[in-house]
Design a protein around this motif. Sequence first.
Motif, PDB file in Angstrom:
ATOM      1  N   THR A 854      29.898  29.651  45.806  1.00 32.89           N
ATOM      2  CA  THR A 854      29.437  29.912  44.387  1.00 32.89           C
ATOM      3  C   THR A 854      29.485  31.373  44.099  1.00 32.89           C
ATOM      4  OG1 THR A 854      28.167  27.804  44.396  1.00 32.89           O
ATOM      5  CG2 THR A 854      27.399  29.357  42.729  1.00 32.89           C
ATOM      6  N   ALA A 855      28.948  32.387  44.625  1.00 34.19           N
ATOM      7  CA  ALA A 855      29.019  33.701  44.475  1.00 34.19           C
ATOM      8  C   ALA A 855      30.219  34.191  44.340  1.00 34.19           C
ATOM      9  CB  ALA A 855      28.080  34.357  45.648  1.00 34.19           C
ATOM     10  N   ALA A 856      31.241  33.569  45.102  1.00 25.91           N
ATOM     11  CA  ALA A 856      32.589  34.343  44.912  1.00 25.91           C
ATOM     12  C   ALA A 856      33.270  33.734  43.816  1.00 25.91           C
ATOM     13  CB  ALA A 856      33.356  33.713  46.341  1.00 25.91           C
ATOM     14  N   ARG A 857      32.772  32.236  43.479  1.00 30.39           N
ATOM     15  CA  ARG A 857      33.392  31.965  41.785  1.00 30.39           C
ATOM     16  C   ARG A 857      32.994  32.714  40.995  1.00 30.39           C
ATOM     17  NH1 ARG A 857      32.414  25.665  43.697  1.00 30.39           N
ATOM     18  NH2 ARG A 857      34.666  25.343  44.767  1.00 30.39           N
ATOM     19  N   TRP A 858      31.508  33.082  40.984  1.00 31.78           N
ATOM     20  CA  TRP A 858      31.106  33.863  39.949  1.00 31.78           C
ATOM     21  C   TRP A 858      31.765  35.224  39.729  1.00 31.78           C
ATOM     22  CZ3 TRP A 858      26.062  37.194  40.845  1.00 31.78           C
ATOM     23  CH2 TRP A 858      25.807  37.880  39.845  1.00 31.78           C
ATOM     24  N   ALA A 859      32.009  36.155  40.986  1.00 36.09           N
ATOM     25  CA  ALA A 859      32.647  37.129  40.986  1.00 36.09           C
ATOM     26  C   ALA A 859      34.130  37.015  40.254  1.00 36.09           C
ATOM     27  CB  ALA A 859      32.661  37.637  42.548  1.00 36.09           C
ATOM     28  N   ARG A 860      34.699  35.722  40.862  1.00 34.27           N
ATOM     29  CA  ARG A 860      35.975  35.668  40.378  1.00 34.27           C
ATOM     30  C   ARG A 860      36.094  35.758  38.680  1.00 34.27           C
ATOM     31  NH1 ARG A 860      39.443  30.265  41.441  1.00 34.27           N
ATOM     32  NH2 ARG A 860      37.503  29.462  40.164  1.00 34.27           N
ATOM     33  N   GLU A 861      35.261  34.851  38.234  1.00 35.18           N
ATOM     34  CA  GLU A 861      35.019  34.859  36.736  1.00 35.18           C
ATOM     35  C   GLU A 861      34.642  36.146  36.124  1.00 35.18           C
ATOM     36  OE1 GLU A 861      35.933  32.155  34.979  1.00 35.18           O
ATOM     37  OE2 GLU A 861      36.626  31.262  36.889  1.00 35.18           O
ATOM     38  N   THR A 862      33.843  36.836  37.030  1.00 33.99           N
ATOM     39  CA  THR A 862      33.574  38.038  36.168  1.00 33.99           C
ATOM     40  C   THR A 862      34.797  39.156  36.468  1.00 33.99           C
ATOM     41  OG1 THR A 862      31.234  38.109  37.238  1.00 33.99           O
ATOM     42  CG2 THR A 862      32.036  40.356  36.730  1.00 33.99           C
ATOM     43  N   VAL A 863      35.661  39.077  37.297  1.00 36.14           N
ATOM     44  CA  VAL A 863      36.600  39.789  37.392  1.00 36.14           C
ATOM     45  C   VAL A 863      37.688  39.511  36.254  1.00 36.14           C
ATOM     46  CG1 VAL A 863      38.913  40.354  38.685  1.00 36.14           C
ATOM     47  CG2 VAL A 863      36.653  40.489  39.692  1.00 36.14           C
ATOM     48  N   LYS A 864      37.951  38.270  35.952  1.00 37.32           N
ATOM     49  CA  LYS A 864      38.782  37.725  34.887  1.00 37.32           C
ATOM     50  C   LYS A 864      38.136  38.245  33.353  1.00 37.32           C
ATOM     51  CE  LYS A 864      40.403  33.461  36.891  1.00 37.32           C
ATOM     52  NZ  LYS A 864      40.350  31.812  36.723  1.00 37.32           N
ATOM     53  N   ARG A 865      36.883  38.169  33.236  1.00 36.15           N
ATOM     54  CA  ARG A 865      36.527  38.724  32.176  1.00 36.15           C
ATOM     55  C   ARG A 865      36.622  40.103  31.876  1.00 36.15           C
ATOM     56  NH1 ARG A 865      32.285  34.949  33.190  1.00 36.15           N
ATOM     57  NH2 ARG A 865      31.069  36.730  34.037  1.00 36.15           N
ATOM     58  N   GLN A 866      36.473  40.797  33.032  1.00 37.27           N
ATOM     59  CA  GLN A 866      36.421  42.278  33.095  1.00 37.27           C
ATOM     60  C   GLN A 866      38.036  42.689  32.587  1.00 37.27           C
ATOM     61  OE1 GLN A 866      34.004  44.953  32.997  1.00 37.27           O
ATOM     62  NE2 GLN A 866      32.546  43.259  32.811  1.00 37.27           N
ATOM     63  N   SER A 867      38.897  42.029  33.349  1.00 38.61           N
ATOM     64  CA  SER A 867      40.204  42.544  33.288  1.00 38.61           C
ATOM     65  C   SER A 867      40.677  42.211  31.863  1.00 38.61           C
ATOM     66  CB  SER A 867      41.086  41.672  34.494  1.00 38.61           C
ATOM     67  OG  SER A 867      40.636  41.958  35.654  1.00 38.61           O
ATOM     68  N   ALA A 868      40.187  41.493  31.155  1.00 39.14           N
ATOM     69  CA  ALA A 868      40.627  40.845  30.020  1.00 39.14           C
ATOM     70  C   ALA A 868      40.358  42.080  28.769  1.00 39.14           C
ATOM     71  CB  ALA A 868      40.092  39.622  29.216  1.00 39.14           C
ATOM     72  N   HIS A 869      39.561  43.119  29.209  1.00 37.28           N
ATOM     73  CA  HIS A 869      39.319  44.195  28.082  1.00 37.28           C
ATOM     74  C   HIS A 869      40.500  45.302  28.310  1.00 37.28           C
ATOM     75  CE1 HIS A 869      35.105  43.044  27.270  1.00 37.28           C
ATOM     76  NE2 HIS A 869      34.997  42.758  28.443  1.00 37.28           N
ATOM     77  N   GLN A 870      40.798  45.644  27.171  1.00 39.33           N
ATOM     78  CA  GLN A 870      41.838  46.636  27.030  1.00 39.33           C
ATOM     79  C   GLN A 870      41.668  48.077  27.309  1.00 39.33           C
ATOM     80  OE1 GLN A 870      45.032  45.608  25.949  1.00 39.33           O
ATOM     81  NE2 GLN A 870      44.002  43.503  26.170  1.00 39.33           N
ATOM     82  N   GLY A 871      40.343  48.387  27.322  1.00 37.26           N
ATOM     83  CA  GLY A 871      40.149  49.906  27.714  1.00 37.26           C
ATOM     84  C   GLY A 871      38.924  49.934  28.362  1.00 37.26           C
ATOM     85  N   ASN A 872      38.541  51.221  28.898  1.00 34.75           N
ATOM     86  CA  ASN A 872      37.155  51.446  29.544  1.00 34.75           C
ATOM     87  C   ASN A 872      36.796  52.895  29.204  1.00 34.75           C
ATOM     88  OD1 ASN A 872      39.611  52.025  31.571  1.00 34.75           O
ATOM     89  ND2 ASN A 872      37.624  53.215  32.405  1.00 34.75           N
ATOM     90  N   LEU A 873      35.536  52.827  29.535  1.00 38.58           N
ATOM     91  CA  LEU A 873      34.949  54.230  28.983  1.00 38.58           C
ATOM     92  C   LEU A 873      34.879  55.154  30.179  1.00 38.58           C
ATOM     93  CD1 LEU A 873      32.064  53.094  26.847  1.00 38.58           C
ATOM     94  CD2 LEU A 873      34.135  53.782  26.107  1.00 38.58           C
ATOM     95  N   MET A 874      35.516  54.941  31.523  1.00 37.13           N
ATOM     96  CA  MET A 874      35.650  55.790  32.611  1.00 37.13           C
ATOM     97  C   MET A 874      37.145  55.706  33.294  1.00 37.13           C
ATOM     98  SD  MET A 874      31.881  54.986  34.313  1.00 37.13           S
ATOM     99  CE  MET A 874      32.515  56.181  35.576  1.00 37.13           C
ATOM    100  N   ASN A 875      37.149  56.567  34.173  1.00 38.11           N
ATOM    101  CA  ASN A 875      38.454  56.653  34.756  1.00 38.11           C
ATOM    102  C   ASN A 875      38.102  55.922  36.145  1.00 38.11           C
ATOM    103  OD1 ASN A 875      40.865  57.216  36.261  1.00 38.11           O
ATOM    104  ND2 ASN A 875      40.782  59.368  35.351  1.00 38.11           N
TER     105      ASN A 875
END
Length: 877
Positions: A854-875
């Motif tokens: 369950t924790a791994a699925r949560w992490a996978r969904e988190t990565v999907k959501r984060q990867s959908a963002h176009q930019g970031n404020l850090m390098n």
Amino acid sequence: MDVNQVLTNTLSPDAATRGNAEQQLQQAAQQNFSEYLSVLSRELANENADPSIRQAAGLALKNAFTYRDVARLREVQARWLQTVDPNIKKQVKELALQTFNSPSMASSSAAQLVATIAAIELPRNEWPELMPLLVNNVGSGPERTKMSSLTTIGFICESEDADLREALVMHSNAILTAVVQGARKEESNQDVRNAALAALSDATEFIRSNFENEGERNYIMQVVCEATQSEDPRVQAGAFGCLNRIMGIYYDKMRFYMEKALFGLTIAGMKSEEEDVAKLAIEFWCTVCEEEISIEDDNTQAQQEGSNELRPYFNFARVAAREVIPHVLDLMSKVEEDDADDEYNVARAAYQCLQLYAQTIGSELVPMVLQFVEANLRAEDWRKRDAAVASFGAIMDGPETKVLDPLVKQALPVLIGMMQDPSLQVRDSAAYALSRICDYCYESIDTSAHLQPLMQALFQGLMSNPKMASSCCLALLNLAERLVSEDGSDTNPLTPHFKDSVTALLQVTEKADSKEDGANQVRTAAYEVLGGFITNAANQSLGMVNDLTGVIIDRLSQSLSQAKDVVSIEDKLNLEEKQISLSSVLLTIVQRLEQHIAGQSDHIMQICIEMLNATGNTAVPEVIFQIVSGLCNALNGDFLKYMESFVPYLNAALRNQEAPDMCSLGIGLVSDIVRALEDKAQPFCDQFMNDLLNNLRSDKITNQLKPPILETFGDIASNIGPAFETYLTVVAQVLTQASQVTVANDVSYDMIDYIVSLRSGIADAWDGIIVAFKGTQRVNLLQGYAQPIFQFLQTVAADVNHNEGLLRACMGIVGDLGEAFPDGQLADFFRAEWLTKLIKETRSTREFSNRTITAARWARETVKRQSAHQGNLMNAS
């Protein structure tokens, strides 16, 4: 430094003298290692020196190369290889080998020294002449040199050093030549044969290539089998010991030898009047059973996984049972009235063999044992009655339940009656047999017909004689644990008997305060049973458990006043044991009553503080800390009122680096307190953090305490929230430094386990910190630590050494960090390919629990959501 005097002092019975001498030797080794080795090696080889001094010199030389800490061991090995003058090295080795022909104490020390140096040099292809020299010594050297050379081979082969064990495979021919040469029947000196067989036993694992060759294997087996026929019982015993090792390692090669020789030889060995020979012959069949149990388990697992690669299984135990078992049963009667409880004799070996046979061939064993039981249960000779009762208990684990059930129902009244046998040994064996029934066949106990007389017999046995205390208490404990109902049940089968049982146990423990022999043993065992009954008490009995609290507190208070009557070391130890038992019972009460303990908590904390004040450097405070932990978990925020009085003891424990067990309990208790008090714990955290950080910096603290300290940082952070900002910078530095500890190629398994544990602590700490700031106005503080957090995760991903707990904690970091920055400020970090692979590995491992998946699925969904963002404020680079 007067070397002779210092070496003499290392053997002194006075601890201070001995310690001072050892310190002088350590200083000398540090100042000039080469000179140190040179001087001591000359003393070891000095034929005119006192034998004890020569032995001490050899021991000091061996200790100079022996360290449990892997890093320290590698350091001293490097000193030998790189800094010691080659002439000194040559001198040390030559003098040690020269000492092989000296009297036993010096030659044994020399053998240990040579083996220690060999462990350094052989893996590096140095000292190539050593193994041929040892072989030559065995073939043509003087008798003492032969024995010393064989002893050296044994020492070398029993080493656990992974590099050395790998290197020894290259020397298998030399090792085998030496040990077989010394073990042959043509060798007239039986001391040499005995030493050779001991070395062969140690070397068995390294001669695998030779064992694969049928001709060589036949010769080895011939030599060992012939040695079982020696007139010297030491050689016979050594030969059977070798056969045990060979069977354990080369089971798949033993079919021919079992048919031709081993079966008959071991039966004859079991009949030997020499106890060591008989025991080792019995243990041969123990080894057979253990191997066949292991093979069956492995093959079952392989079939479940769809594999066709099954290990050979020859049913040796089953085929031989009708010949072996009668002898085993007869040997179980080889007992005497004055046998000590912990004495490992022929009868104990036979009992162990019968237990293993039951696990190996199961129900097929039952008729053979029943025939023996029926023939001997009413015998006039108490030894035969004892063997009959014991043999029935021994087969409770293995045969099918449907086979044992009617037999147990029929036997229970008889065994209960045997608790009144005239022989104390028989009564004790009956109690132990009942304990086995209560453990493995408890479902066959008719609680309406058998439970009352069974418990009555066990309590009577407990009160009648200290020798029976252990067996009776084990039976009662097994009853308490096996007859427990589901959590939350109002009653269980023991509920009707709970009050009488507790009353009887309190009477037993009170009576056991006398000065009678064995009274302390009875008291300790009875308190353990009382704790078992409390732990497994049904809800209907909780009122009685609550009432017990006052009784135990009163007894603890009385024990404190008894301290003034202590006049001897024995009295002191007995009082300490009593206080530990009482404290352990109080601990079970706290744990069983949970939040219902609140009404008694003031009295409990008061006695805990009194015990901490009075018991000092004993094991009692360890149990007291566990009681306080239980109270903390039960009371949650209400525990705050005890902090002022208790914290000084907690801080003292955290600083007590000389007592790692207490320090460990203190670390765990800090976590309990912050979880219970949450933000109310903040006023105490400055001192907690200071002590924990000091422990991490200390060289005295063991590695095992460092991971839980890091985990505790996470607990403090997640419970006091943004207030953790005070400690954030220094803790982040600690975690970053700890992340850099990596696995070297030559590291031990223990070190690998430690590094995995350390990383679990790091992960828990980072996740606790993330949770502390997530969703608060200070969340942006975490952005500055994103780089080291993801570097840590990448380190975990790149290393094959990890476990479920570590990976689950890493998934928590990913999920919580994603929630802390939902707008994609850290999106580039989450796009890393290695992170996706780490999550996939965790999610797809079948053996992992649902919680981890369950924790791994949560992490996978988190990565999907984060990867959908176009930019970031850090390098993220």
